[in-house]
Enzyme design. Structure first.
Site, short mmCIF file in Angstrom:
data_model
loop_
_atom_site.label_atom_id
_atom_site.label_comp_id
_atom_site.label_asym_id
_atom_site.label_seq_id
_atom_site.Cartn_x
_atom_site.Cartn_y
_atom_site.Cartn_z
CB THR A 65 4.35 4.98 11.76
OG1 THR A 65 5.51 4.28 12.15
CG2 THR A 65 4.27 5.10 10.25
CE LYS A 66 -4.17 6.74 11.82
NZ LYS A 66 -4.53 6.22 10.49
CD GLN A 126 -2.37 1.45 2.69
OE1 GLN A 126 -2.33 2.52 3.28
NE2 GLN A 126 -2.93 0.38 3.22
CB ALA A 167 0.68 -13.24 51.53
N GLY A 195 2.41 -0.60 15.41
CA GLY A 195 3.46 -0.98 16.36
C GLY A 195 3.83 -2.44 16.31
CB CYS A 252 0.20 -13.23 47.24
SG CYS A 252 -0.94 -11.85 47.21
CG ASP A 295 -6.93 9.62 1.99
OD1 ASP A 295 -6.39 10.53 2.63
OD2 ASP A 295 -8.13 9.62 1.70
C1 LIG Z 1 -0.82 3.41 8.82
C2 LIG Z 1 -1.29 3.09 10.19
N1 LIG Z 1 -2.60 2.93 10.47
C3 LIG Z 1 -2.80 2.61 11.75
C4 LIG Z 1 -4.15 2.39 12.33
O1 LIG Z 1 -4.20 2.12 13.54
O2 LIG Z 1 -5.11 2.49 11.58
S1 LIG Z 1 -1.37 2.56 12.64
C5 LIG Z 1 -0.46 2.93 11.28
C6 LIG Z 1 1.02 3.07 11.30
C7 LIG Z 1 1.68 1.74 11.58
O3 LIG Z 1 3.07 1.94 11.46
P1 LIG Z 1 4.14 1.02 12.21
O4 LIG Z 1 4.04 -0.35 11.58
O5 LIG Z 1 5.44 1.69 11.91
O6 LIG Z 1 3.78 1.02 13.67
C1 LIG Z 2 -4.66 3.58 8.38
C2 LIG Z 2 -4.51 2.34 7.91
C3 LIG Z 2 -4.97 1.21 8.64
N1 LIG Z 2 -4.81 -0.03 8.15
C4 LIG Z 2 -4.23 -0.20 6.96
C5 LIG Z 2 -4.08 -1.61 6.47
F1 LIG Z 2 -3.26 -2.26 7.27
F2 LIG Z 2 -3.60 -1.63 5.26
F3 LIG Z 2 -5.26 -2.22 6.50
N2 LIG Z 2 -3.76 0.79 6.21
C6 LIG Z 2 -3.87 2.07 6.62
N3 LIG Z 2 -3.44 3.03 5.94
#
Ligand SMILES: Cc1nc(C(=O)O)sc1CCOP(=O)(O)O
Ligand SMILES: C=C1C=NC(C(F)(F)F)=NC1=N
Ligand SMILES: [Mg+2]
Length: 538
Positions: A144-145, A42, A461, A180, A464, A75
């Site tokens: 990243t986001k 993507q 405890a 993540g 525990c 998008d």
């Molecule tokens: C593109 C994207 N969408 C997300 C969602 O939660 O919809 S999190 C994300 C970024 C994921 O990046 P990384 O693999 O570096 O954590």
């Molecule tokens: C915001 C996003 C959430 N999920 C995905 C995918 F993993 F491709 F489904 N792509 C995106 N851009």
């Protein structure tokens, strides 16, 4: 053109041109991924001129065609149409799905970002010709986001989305986890993210930085591919196969513990520390009560190490997370005791965070804690008092199985009757088909009883210290030892010792001493066939 049912969602690369290491380009990173097992691409560009986007997309499209991998555009429907991409991915705030479908036609792939069950209800209503797959996230914190709108949902949040797909019968819809994802959590995510009916798990994982920001994107992809193609999640170095414990198998566990003298690191509440240490010593094991973050990796690497994480501890959450990481990293077991799990908002949040953060060999709680973890707590249970002993036995057994299933762990529910369920599935996991329909109620579950021991509730405890006993038994196993046998053996021993001590003591003060003596004697005698506690298959 790609037939939709042929799309392989297992390793889905989402690009990002803002994190490229020196000497790499967007295309070189994508090609490295495609060469080593990326199955879907993507292009995602948040702020870029349309002309540049088109140029970049055409370059990436050429490479994808070379590897016969579909290309999705994030998008930008216009760009997708302009270059005749294989599909688009849109978020909740982007163009409504029915409009996207109208513009792209029936054969293109449409993906949708989904963060909660209500969004699944919507896509199910649209029917099978609208959303083809969903990105389930944000699973874990990620940088990243930008301006993240969603707080991390963790594996349990993803399970709720998978359950909604089953509930609203969106059987056509595929799923990828995102957010993540890295080598240290991917196997746990695939193993744990299974719909409660066992019929589906994630179809793949989607990530950005693990590949796009990798100086060696080939090696990074090879590692990810390897994790996805494996079917065994070895989170402890002992056997996970489901077996019914016998006196002999428990005798063998005790010999292993006695020989291996496990190091049991206690991260626990202050009241439990002293008694827990003495219980551990009585069981031929060596306790260390350390909450020092900087030494946790060293302790985890000591042979036969075992962590008891009792969240009555006041250690900072960063230390607790470091401990979970350290023991998970070296496949050493963690026994998790979510003290007061949902008694307060603070404890609920702390425990839920920790449960999201690692894999536990055993999760042990009292009735209230287990019923809450199974989401069977009061509001769901008309008229059954979750905290007193009057609980319905079948309900408690079911709650224990549900906790075992949700966390793929050995779950222990303590009370007048103790329940132990094995949700590890032998460590086996697979994409898409979950546990092949095996659900919580199908899990191996045993009930242990020894009549009531009221005085057990009058000392500190006691619950525990069952944790200390379990952590000792699990920690002392040989690699060929069996996890379920060890946990069942620990609970059987503890219940037998409790009963013995209650007949010998003159009150709660001497009960403490008698309990340690009883544990010591029964352990060193090692004759489980003579123990008074009874074990019954549920
Ligand atoms: C593109 C994207 N969408 C997300 C969602 O939660 O919809 S999190 C994300 C970024 C994921 O990046 P990384 O693999 O570096 O954590
Ligand atoms: C915001 C996003 C959430 N999920 C995905 C995918 F993993 F491709 F489904 N792509 C995106 N851009
Ligand atoms: Mg407890």
């Amino acid at each position: 053109m790609f037939a939709k049912e042929d799309v392989n969602y297992s390793l889905y690369l989402v690009t990002d041109s803002t994190m490229l290491p020196p000497g790499t380009t967007l295309c070189s990173q994508v090609e490295a991924g495609l060469k080593n097992g990326v199955t879907l691409v993507q292009i995602r560009e948040k702020d870029i001129e349309t002309g540049n986007f088109i140029e970049e997309a055409l370059d990436v499209q050429k490479i994808c065609k070379k590897y016969n991998v579909p290309l999705i555009i994030n998008d930008r429907i216009d760009v997708a149409m302009a270059i005749d991409a294989d599909g688009v991915h849109v978020g909740q705030q982007d163009m409504p799905i029915p409009m996207v479908r109208k513009l792209l036609g029936p054969s293109k792939i449409i993906g949708w970002s989904v963060g909660k069950p209500s969004e699944v209800e919507t896509l199910a209503k649209w029917g099978p010709n609208m959303v083809d797959y969903i990105g389930v996230g944000t699973l874990f914190p990620t940088l990243t986001k930008k301006n993240p709108k969603k707080s991390p949902m963790g594996p349990q949040g993803a399970i709720a989305v998978l359950d909604a797909l089953e509930e609203y019968k969106a059987t056509w819809c595929r799923t990828v986890g995102i957010g993540g994802l890295h080598p240290d959590n991917i196997q746990r995510v695939i193993c744990q993210c299974v719909a409660t009916n066992g019929k589906r798990s994630l179809d793949g994982i989607s990530l950005v930085s693990d590949i796009m920001a990798a100086p060696d994107a080939c090696a990074a992809t090879v590692r990810l591919r390897g994790l996805l193609d494996r079917t065994k999640y070895r989170f402890v170095d002992c056997e996970l196969n489901e077996s019914f414990p016998t006196a002999d198998s428990i005798k063998s566990v005790i010999s292993q513990v006695s020989d291996n003298r496990p190091l049991v690191q206690h991260v626990t509440n202050k009241v439990h520390q002293n008694f827990g240490a003495n219980v551990t010593l009585a069981l031929g094991s060596s306790p260390i009560m350390s909450e020092i973050q900087s030494e946790v990796s060293e302790l985890a690497r000591i042979p036969n190490s075992s962590l008891l994480l009792n969240t009555g501890s006041v250690a900072p959450i960063e230390m607790l997370k470091a401990a979970i990481n350290a023991y998970n990293e070296v496949n050493r077991p963690i026994t998790f005791d979510p003290v007061g799990y949902s008694a307060t908002e603070t404890r609920l949040c702390l425990n839920d965070t920790l449960l999201t953060y690692g894999q536990f060999a055993c999760i042990k709680g009292n009735c209230s804690e287990i019923l809450s973890l199974a989401k069977l707590n009061k509001d769901k249970m008309r008229g059954v008092d979750a905290s007193s002993g009057k609980n319905d036995i079948a309900l408690l057994a079911r709650a224990t199985q549900i906790v075992a299933f949700k966390y793929k762990t050995i779950a222990v529910c303590t009370g007048e009757h103790d329940f132990i369920a094995d949700g590890t599935f032998g460590g086996e996991y697979k994409l898409s088909s979950g546990t092949s329909g095996v659900a919580a109620e199908d899990l191996p579950c045993v009930m242990i009883e020894n009549g009531s021991i009221p005085i057990m509730g009058d000392i500190t405890a006691s619950g525990c210290s069952l944790g200390s006993t379990i952590a000792s038994f699990i920690g002392g196993l040989d690699p060929t030892g069996n996890l379920f046998d060890a946990v069942v053996g620990a609970v059987l021993l503890y219940k037998t010792a409790g009963k013995l001590a209650s007949t010998r003591c003159q009150g709660s003060g001497s009960f403490h001493v008698q309990l340690i003596d009883a544990l010591y004697q029964l352990f060193h005698e090692n004759k489980p066939e003579k123990w008074s506690a009874s074990l019954k298959k549920f």
